[in-house]
Write a protein that holds these residues in place. Structure first.
Motif, PDB file in Angstrom:
ATOM      1  N   GLY A   4      41.254  41.030  44.043  1.00  0.00           N
ATOM      2  CA  GLY A   4      41.628  42.439  44.069  1.00  0.00           C
ATOM      3  C   GLY A   4      41.376  43.085  42.724  1.00  0.00           C
ATOM      4  O   GLY A   4      40.616  42.562  41.908  1.00  0.00           O
ATOM      5  N   GLN A   5      42.018  44.224  42.509  1.00  0.00           N
ATOM      6  CA  GLN A   5      41.876  44.909  41.235  1.00  0.00           C
ATOM      7  C   GLN A   5      43.185  44.801  40.468  1.00  0.00           C
ATOM      8  O   GLN A   5      44.236  45.217  40.968  1.00  0.00           O
ATOM      9  CB  GLN A   5      41.518  46.370  41.467  1.00  0.00           C
ATOM     10  N   ALA A   6      43.118  44.248  39.265  1.00  0.00           N
ATOM     11  CA  ALA A   6      44.326  43.995  38.483  1.00  0.00           C
ATOM     12  C   ALA A   6      44.496  45.051  37.400  1.00  0.00           C
ATOM     13  O   ALA A   6      43.533  45.619  36.907  1.00  0.00           O
ATOM     14  CB  ALA A   6      44.250  42.608  37.861  1.00  0.00           C
ATOM     15  N   GLU A   7      45.777  45.290  37.109  1.00  0.00           N
ATOM     16  CA  GLU A   7      46.106  46.110  35.930  1.00  0.00           C
ATOM     17  C   GLU A   7      46.894  45.211  34.980  1.00  0.00           C
ATOM     18  O   GLU A   7      47.798  44.487  35.420  1.00  0.00           O
ATOM     19  CB  GLU A   7      47.011  47.274  36.333  1.00  0.00           C
ATOM     20  N   THR A  34      49.647  40.506  30.083  1.00  0.00           N
ATOM     21  CA  THR A  34      50.312  40.048  31.317  1.00  0.00           C
ATOM     22  C   THR A  34      49.964  40.993  32.470  1.00  0.00           C
ATOM     23  O   THR A  34      49.678  42.172  32.263  1.00  0.00           O
ATOM     24  CB  THR A  34      51.848  39.995  31.136  1.00  0.00           C
ATOM     25  N   LEU A  35      50.026  40.425  33.690  1.00  0.00           N
ATOM     26  CA  LEU A  35      49.649  41.171  34.890  1.00  0.00           C
ATOM     27  C   LEU A  35      50.711  42.210  35.235  1.00  0.00           C
ATOM     28  O   LEU A  35      51.892  41.878  35.331  1.00  0.00           O
ATOM     29  CB  LEU A  35      49.485  40.191  36.061  1.00  0.00           C
ATOM     30  N   LYS A  36      50.300  43.478  35.374  1.00  0.00           N
ATOM     31  CA  LYS A  36      51.245  44.514  35.784  1.00  0.00           C
ATOM     32  C   LYS A  36      51.259  44.663  37.298  1.00  0.00           C
ATOM     33  O   LYS A  36      52.304  44.725  37.941  1.00  0.00           O
ATOM     34  CB  LYS A  36      50.860  45.865  35.144  1.00  0.00           C
ATOM     35  N   ARG A  37      50.077  44.754  37.846  1.00  0.00           N
ATOM     36  CA  ARG A  37      49.987  45.001  39.309  1.00  0.00           C
ATOM     37  C   ARG A  37      48.627  44.511  39.794  1.00  0.00           C
ATOM     38  O   ARG A  37      47.621  44.688  39.105  1.00  0.00           O
ATOM     39  CB  ARG A  37      50.143  46.507  39.566  1.00  0.00           C
ATOM     40  N   LEU A  38      48.632  43.892  40.954  1.00  0.00           N
ATOM     41  CA  LEU A  38      47.376  43.463  41.569  1.00  0.00           C
ATOM     42  C   LEU A  38      47.232  44.200  42.904  1.00  0.00           C
ATOM     43  O   LEU A  38      48.050  44.012  43.805  1.00  0.00           O
ATOM     44  CB  LEU A  38      47.370  41.954  41.818  1.00  0.00           C
ATOM     45  N   THR A  39      46.251  45.082  43.002  1.00  0.00           N
ATOM     46  CA  THR A  39      45.960  45.713  44.290  1.00  0.00           C
ATOM     47  C   THR A  39      44.955  44.828  45.014  1.00  0.00           C
ATOM     48  O   THR A  39      43.834  44.650  44.536  1.00  0.00           O
ATOM     49  CB  THR A  39      45.377  47.119  44.108  1.00  0.00           C
ATOM     50  N   PRO A  40      45.370  44.260  46.147  1.00  0.00           N
ATOM     51  CA  PRO A  40      44.475  43.286  46.786  1.00  0.00           C
ATOM     52  C   PRO A  40      43.240  43.963  47.372  1.00  0.00           C
ATOM     53  O   PRO A  40      43.254  45.151  47.673  1.00  0.00           O
ATOM     54  CB  PRO A  40      45.342  42.677  47.883  1.00  0.00           C
ATOM     55  N   SER A  41      42.227  43.201  47.539  1.00  0.00           N
ATOM     56  CA  SER A  41      41.060  43.652  48.301  1.00  0.00           C
ATOM     57  C   SER A  41      41.539  44.052  49.697  1.00  0.00           C
ATOM     58  O   SER A  41      42.474  43.450  50.235  1.00  0.00           O
ATOM     59  CB  SER A  41      40.061  42.502  48.426  1.00  0.00           C
ATOM     60  N   ASN A  42      40.902  45.047  50.288  1.00  0.00           N
ATOM     61  CA  ASN A  42      41.367  45.439  51.638  1.00  0.00           C
ATOM     62  C   ASN A  42      40.681  44.653  52.742  1.00  0.00           C
ATOM     63  O   ASN A  42      40.710  45.045  53.894  1.00  0.00           O
ATOM     64  CB  ASN A  42      41.272  46.949  51.845  1.00  0.00           C
ATOM     65  N   CYS A  43      40.101  43.534  52.382  1.00  0.00           N
ATOM     66  CA  CYS A  43      39.622  42.589  53.402  1.00  0.00           C
ATOM     67  C   CYS A  43      40.473  41.334  53.306  1.00  0.00           C
ATOM     68  O   CYS A  43      40.513  40.689  52.266  1.00  0.00           O
ATOM     69  CB  CYS A  43      38.146  42.257  53.164  1.00  0.00           C
TER      70      CYS A  43
END
Lengths: 519, 75
Positions: A58-61, A67-76
């Motif tokens: 996915g796309q990480a912030e 450190t990882l703030k948020r991971l928006t997963p791939s939409n597949c």
């Protein structure tokens, strides 16, 4: 020493991915009467059987300290699972992330799902919602350039979208707005289902079409009534749960791939069962129609008929069934639609259906009542004969065993195509069967034009000739010349069809057909 | 409880051969309201459930298109 910190991070990233597009987007999905992609996957496969591949893509912030703030997963979302204990691949679009659009997909994920199905020889279930193609026009801004469809290296998904049809069963479920490549992936399946209220499919949706002057709602443009009648989608259901049942049931008749034979189940029905109603079901008055589906249900294993594509090309009924536990592809005429004649749509339906049978080694049963190709100006304008000879070629190109029951009419060229032309196939005529090159109605006027012209009373002459010919065209006169090999009591139909399935089975070969199936 | 009428449509292109029910007539489920003729066959257009014919929208001999409304009907 352990790898606990890394394991914690893995689990944390997986937990992030399971949040999909966030609570708000999930609530919106549910408010629209639609499940999330993960709920759909859980709904269609055996409970607890889903093994996800690429969950944390996915796309990480990241925070300034890394450190990882948020991971928006791939939409597949994709992976392996089981359906009725048999392995499958399942791939689904997540509409809560960028509306299922390809800009958030990570191009290689759906490609890997298709490749996994192809290379592991497993059926694939595509759960489709959104566009899934090159993305919305917004991607021109986010990437700084316009996307050549396919482009460099982007054709793999298109390759498998079609090529997998020749290798593994492909099921498409359209469970929301489906457009662009999403629509292509839904249509390019062996069996597709959409939900009635909550889904619509189109090449391009209402905003695009409006610019061309058509102001339509999603349902008006690509709802189930449009797409199932057009034959672009096979079936429509009330709920997503029903769509999952359809997918599971369809797969139950098919092998995992073309490298295996269809699964035989323990017979539960008497192969010699005689249904008394078959003796009285066909009206003696040849102008009167009858229902074909009760005949189908009376002769196949009880409850085993699974119809596909009911709303399209309706003079032909197509579906899967079992005979003494063995899966078969069954097609039958429906006299309620144009007397059972082969329209252009019916021919298109037949082509796709017999290709399916040939691809997956399903013996074919045809219950025929065909007065010929559809005639008239509209039929000519629809190129009925072009589609008709394609259907004829498709039937003749099959190599799977084939059995025909002539229920009533067999007329003309379409009447010829009741069995493959190049090999022995069991064939039976019911007591109600009638045939000819041309029906007498209209045929007499054509063949006896001179007699009619000379007659003082043409109507009386017509009646006289008709009576003369009718006396001669009893099917028994045909059988005495061995122009048809067998006339049967219709109550023996099931016994003979079960015998056919038993005889057919040893003839099947679990090897790919020479046919390369097209959607 | 009278429901609002539903539209009954021809499922095929055909000519109207015979009209069997008049407005106000009670018709049982699966019973024919009218008969179309297509490919020399008589194709009944039947009631989807028990009910009453509200209006017949076609005449005998008329050509109808696939999807054309032929009658209205209510429970």
């Amino acid at each position: 020493m352990t790898w606990q910190p890394e394991l914690d991070e893995l689990r944390a990233r997986e937990a992030e991915a399971r949040k999909l597009g966030g609570a708000d987007k999930i609530a919106r999905q549910h408010a629209g009467g639609r499940l999330t992609v993960r709920e759909r996957i859980e709904g269609v496969v055996d409970p607890g059987s889903f093994h996800e591949v690429g969950a944390i893509a996915g796309q990480a912030e990241y925070a300034p300290d890394g450190t990882l703030k948020r991971l928006t997963p791939s939409n597949c979302v994709m992976g392996r699972a089981q359906v009725d204990g048999r392995p499958v691949v399942v791939v689904g679009d997540d509409f809560t992330v960028r509306g299922g659009s390809a800009d958030a997909t990570i191009r290689e994920k759906p490609i890997m799902a298709e490749r996994m199905a192809h290379d592991l020889r497993l059926p694939i279930i595509r759960i489709i919602e959104g566009s899934g193609g090159g993305g919305s026009v917004k991607t021109i801004e986010t990437t700084g350039r316009a996307n050549l469809p396919g482009g460099v290296g982007g054709t793999q998904l298109y390759h498998y979208t079609g090529a997998n049809l020749s290798v593994v069963p492909v099921v498409g479920l359209g469970l929301g707005s489906v457009a662009g490549l999403g629509a292509a992936r839904l249509a390019a399946s062996h069996y597709s289902v959409m939900t009635k209220e909550t889904s619509a499919m189109f090449v391009a949706g209402p905003p695009v079409v409006k610019r061309l002057g058509e102001d339509l709602t999603k349902q008006e443009l690509g709802g189930w009534e449009i797409q199932t009648k057009a034959g672009a989608v096979d079936h429509a259901v009330e709920s997503e749960a029903e769509a999952f049942d359809c997918a599971r049931r369809f797969l139950s008749y098919l092998p995992a791939s073309v490298h295996a034979l269809p699964p035989v189940t323990t017979p539960t029905d008497d192969p010699a069962r005689r249904e008394e109603k078959l003796f009285t079901h066909i009206p003696r008055d040849r102008r009167r129609v009858y229902q074909m589906r009760p005949i189908i249900n009376a002769v196949v294993d009880q409850g085993s008929f699974f119809e596909m594509g009911r709303m399209f090309g309706r003079s032909i009924i197509t579906g899967l069934a079992r005979l003494n536990g063995k899966p078969v592809a069954l097609m039958a005429s429906d006299p309620f639609f144009y007397g059972g004649s082969w329209t252009a749509d019916a021919c298109a339906k037949i082509i796709r259906f017999v290709d399916l049978a040939e691809t997956f080694h399903l013996p074919v049963v045809y219950l025929q009542d065909c007065p010929g190709f559809m005639v008239g100006l509209a039929a000519e304008k629809a190129a009925t004969i072009r589609l008709g000879v394609r259907a004829m070629a498709a039937v003749n190109q099959t190599t799977v065993p084939w059995c025909t029951m002539i229920i009533r009419n067999a007329f003309g060229v379409a009447g010829v195509v009741h069995q493959p032309a190049n090999r022995y196939s069991p064939r039976y005529a019911w007591l109600s069967a009638r045939w000819g090159s041309l029906p007498l109605e209209g045929g007499i006027e054509a063949a006896y034009a001179a007699d009619m012209a000379e007659a003082e009373d043409p109507a009386a002459k017509l009646a006289e000739i008709e009576e003369r010919l009718n006396r001669l065209r009893s099917p028994f006169r045909t059988a005495e010349a061995f122009w048809v090999e067998e006339i049967i009591d219709p109550r023996d139909t099931r016994r003979l069809l079960c015998e056919f399935a038993d005889l057919a089975w040893p003839l099947l070969t679990p090897a790919p057909s020479g046919l390369r199936m097209r959607p | 409880m009278a429901e609002s009428p539903i539209t009954i449509r021809a499922e095929i292109g055909a000519s109207v051969w015979k009209i069997l029910a008049t407005p106000g007539a009670a018709v049982g489920e699966e019973e024919p309201i009218l008969i179309l003729e297509s490919m020399k066959m008589e194709i009944p257009v039947v009631a989807p459930h028990d009910g009453v014919v509200v209006e017949i929208l076609v005449a005998e001999g008329q050509q109808v298109e696939e999807g054309q409304a032929v009658a209205t009907f209510r429970r």
